[in-house]
Design a protein around this motif. Structure first.
Motif: not given
Length: 210
Positions: A195, A128, A131-132, A135
């Motif tokens: 990525s 989590k 992912l934060q 973003e």
């Protein structure tokens, strides 16, 4: 297949000399039915249906199949042989129930890494956060790297790797043996992916390097 009344009518018309085409049109049956009915009458002198070959399905009733289904759902790990023995029927009959009636297939257990509940929560928390961060930093490239140890030794499958011979004595010791070292040779390989889709070459780590 036509009922016995239709079959008797077919035989009566054929005996009277009526053509197959007229019988099909008059009785509204297919040519195949007319042909087989007349052939059977000539061979057996009867229009009764031939008995179905094989043993009757006295065991594979709907209620029995339903009971087997419940048992398989209760414990999918039970073998067909165990259930057949408990039900006092042959193994082949139970196999037909499982395969044909229930349409079940055997599957082998898969090896998976045992992860404790705290480790699962820790991994979920890290994902989590990752992912934060991704973003927030859409323009950045994230890199993941890992290493793995590969053992340089032939892998055998005890279930599938078989040798055929009339006797074990017909095979040499070398042919029927799989040699294993106490400490097999191994190599450490490192790699990284990004990525943006790019990846590093495989880096072989020299022995003794941490």
């Amino acid at each position: 297949m036509a009922d016995k009344v239709k079959r008797d009518q077919i035989v009566a018309l054929k005996t009277a000399g009526t053509s197959n085409k007229c019988i099909v049109k008059q009785l509204t049956v297919c040519r195949k039915t007319v042909f087989h009915t007349w052939k059977q009458f000539q061979e057996t002198d009867t229009t009764s249906c031939k008995p179905i070959p094989g043993r009757p399905h006295s065991i594979r009733t709907k209620s029995f199949v339903s009971a087997v289904k419940k048992e398989m759902e209760r414990n999918p790990q039970r073998s067909v042989w165990e259930i057949a023995k408990e039900a006092k029927i042959s193994r082949s009959s139970m196999q037909r129930i499982v395969k044909n009636d229930l349409q079940l297939s055997p599957y082998k257990k898969q090896s998976r890494q045992l992860i404790s509940e705290p480790s699962k929560q820790k991994r979920l928390h890290r994902v989590k956060l990752m992912l934060q961060e991704m973003e927030r930093a859409a323009g950045k490239v994230f890199i993941w790297s890992d290493e793995n140890m590969f053992t340089v030794e032939a892998v055998t499958n005890k279930q599938n790797d078989s040798l055929y011979a009339k006797s074990l004595k017909d095979l040499s010791i070398k042919a029927r043996s799989h040699l294993k070292r106490q400490k097999p040779a191994s190599v450490m390989v490192w790699a990284a992916v990004a990525s943006d889709g790019s990846k590093s070459p495989l880096i072989v780590i020299e022995e003794g390097v941490k």
